[in-house]
Design an enzyme around this catalytic site. Structure first.
Site, PDB file in Angstrom:
ATOM      1  CG  HIS A  54      34.690  43.042  45.065  1.00  0.00           C
ATOM      2  ND1 HIS A  54      34.776  43.141  43.689  1.00  0.00           N
ATOM      3  CD2 HIS A  54      33.967  44.119  45.455  1.00  0.00           C
ATOM      4  CE1 HIS A  54      34.154  44.220  43.280  1.00  0.00           C
ATOM      5  NE2 HIS A  54      33.641  44.837  44.327  1.00  0.00           N
TER       6      HIS A  54
HETATM    7  P1  TYD Z   1      37.594  44.674  39.722  1.00  0.00           P
HETATM    8  O1  TYD Z   1      37.422  45.083  41.148  1.00  0.00           O
HETATM    9  O2  TYD Z   1      38.118  43.299  39.470  1.00  0.00           O
HETATM   10  O3  TYD Z   1      36.238  44.851  38.937  1.00  0.00           O
HETATM   11  P2  TYD Z   1      34.816  44.288  39.380  1.00  0.00           P
HETATM   12  O4  TYD Z   1      34.093  45.470  39.946  1.00  0.00           O
HETATM   13  O5  TYD Z   1      34.181  43.722  38.199  1.00  0.00           O
HETATM   14  O6  TYD Z   1      35.092  43.296  40.450  1.00  0.00           O
HETATM   15  O7  TYD Z   1      38.534  45.732  39.032  1.00  0.00           O
HETATM   16  C1  TYD Z   1      39.195  45.450  37.812  1.00  0.00           C
HETATM   17  C2  TYD Z   1      40.494  46.238  37.779  1.00  0.00           C
HETATM   18  O8  TYD Z   1      40.240  47.627  37.713  1.00  0.00           O
HETATM   19  C3  TYD Z   1      41.372  45.978  38.982  1.00  0.00           C
HETATM   20  O9  TYD Z   1      42.720  45.855  38.547  1.00  0.00           O
HETATM   21  C4  TYD Z   1      41.224  47.243  39.809  1.00  0.00           C
HETATM   22  C5  TYD Z   1      40.928  48.293  38.761  1.00  0.00           C
HETATM   23  N1  TYD Z   1      40.086  49.390  39.247  1.00  0.00           N
HETATM   24  C6  TYD Z   1      40.628  50.655  39.366  1.00  0.00           C
HETATM   25  O10 TYD Z   1      41.829  50.881  39.113  1.00  0.00           O
HETATM   26  N2  TYD Z   1      39.818  51.669  39.787  1.00  0.00           N
HETATM   27  C7  TYD Z   1      38.518  51.469  40.091  1.00  0.00           C
HETATM   28  O11 TYD Z   1      37.804  52.438  40.473  1.00  0.00           O
HETATM   29  C8  TYD Z   1      37.971  50.147  39.969  1.00  0.00           C
HETATM   30  C9  TYD Z   1      36.534  49.870  40.309  1.00  0.00           C
HETATM   31  C10 TYD Z   1      38.788  49.145  39.545  1.00  0.00           C
END
Ligand code: TYD
Length: 138
Positions: A54
């Site tokens: 992302h």
């Molecule tokens: P995601 O963005 O997919 O993780 P990565 O950083 O590996 O891409 O996030 C995973 C899940 O966690 C998604 O449902 C969003 C949630 N999340 C939160 O609720 N709060 C946060 O601060 C973060 C980073 C993720």
């Protein structure tokens, strides 16, 4: 197009070496160029897993390998760069509008992220082509 990738740098954090164990600290606007609004961390990452995938519209962050190691692939829409993080006293500063992926996690690694904003799904580009279109507008 501005070389956004060049603005993502690995910074050395303060390290107080001590026979009792080393100590590192991070202060807002001193070691990261923003107010730290949120801290999150990835842990128990299974071998071969990939995270990230992302870009953020506004959010800035510092990524630290608190334990073990992993790679961060940075992509500004023009160039890609792989950064290996394996030191608790170094952090990768990522500016907004950079696509990032994380892989190559070592067993037991912990990836800590200091973020400039609270969690807001509206700040994400999770689709690479959507990200590229937005970059093209810049
Ligand atoms: P995601 O963005 O997919 O993780 P990565 O950083 O590996 O891409 O996030 C995973 C899940 O966690 C998604 O449902 C969003 C949630 N999340 C939160 O609720 N709060 C946060 O601060 C973060 C980073 C993720």
């Amino acid at each position: 197009m501005t070389p956004l990738l060049d603005q993502c740098i690995v910074v050395d954090l303060p390290k107080i070496s001590d026979p009792r164990g080393n100590l590192t600290f991070i202060e807002s606007h001193r070691h990261v160029p923003f107010d730290i609004a949120r801290v999150y961390y990835l842990y128990d990452v299974p071998g071969g897993a990939e995270r990230g995938g992302h870009a953020h519209k506004q959010l800035r962050q510092l990524i630290v390998a608190m334990s073990g190691s992993f790679d961060v692939i940075l992509d500004d829409g023009l160039n890609r760069r792989r950064v290996h993080l394996n030191r608790s006293y170094q952090g990768l500063l990522i500016r907004p509008m950079i696509w990032r992926e994380l892989d190559n996690f070592s067993s037991g690694s912990v990836c800590m992220v200091l973020a400039s904003e609270l969690y807001d799904e509206n700040d994400y580009y999770r689709d690479y082509s959507e990200y590229l279109s937005a970059r093209g507008d810049k």
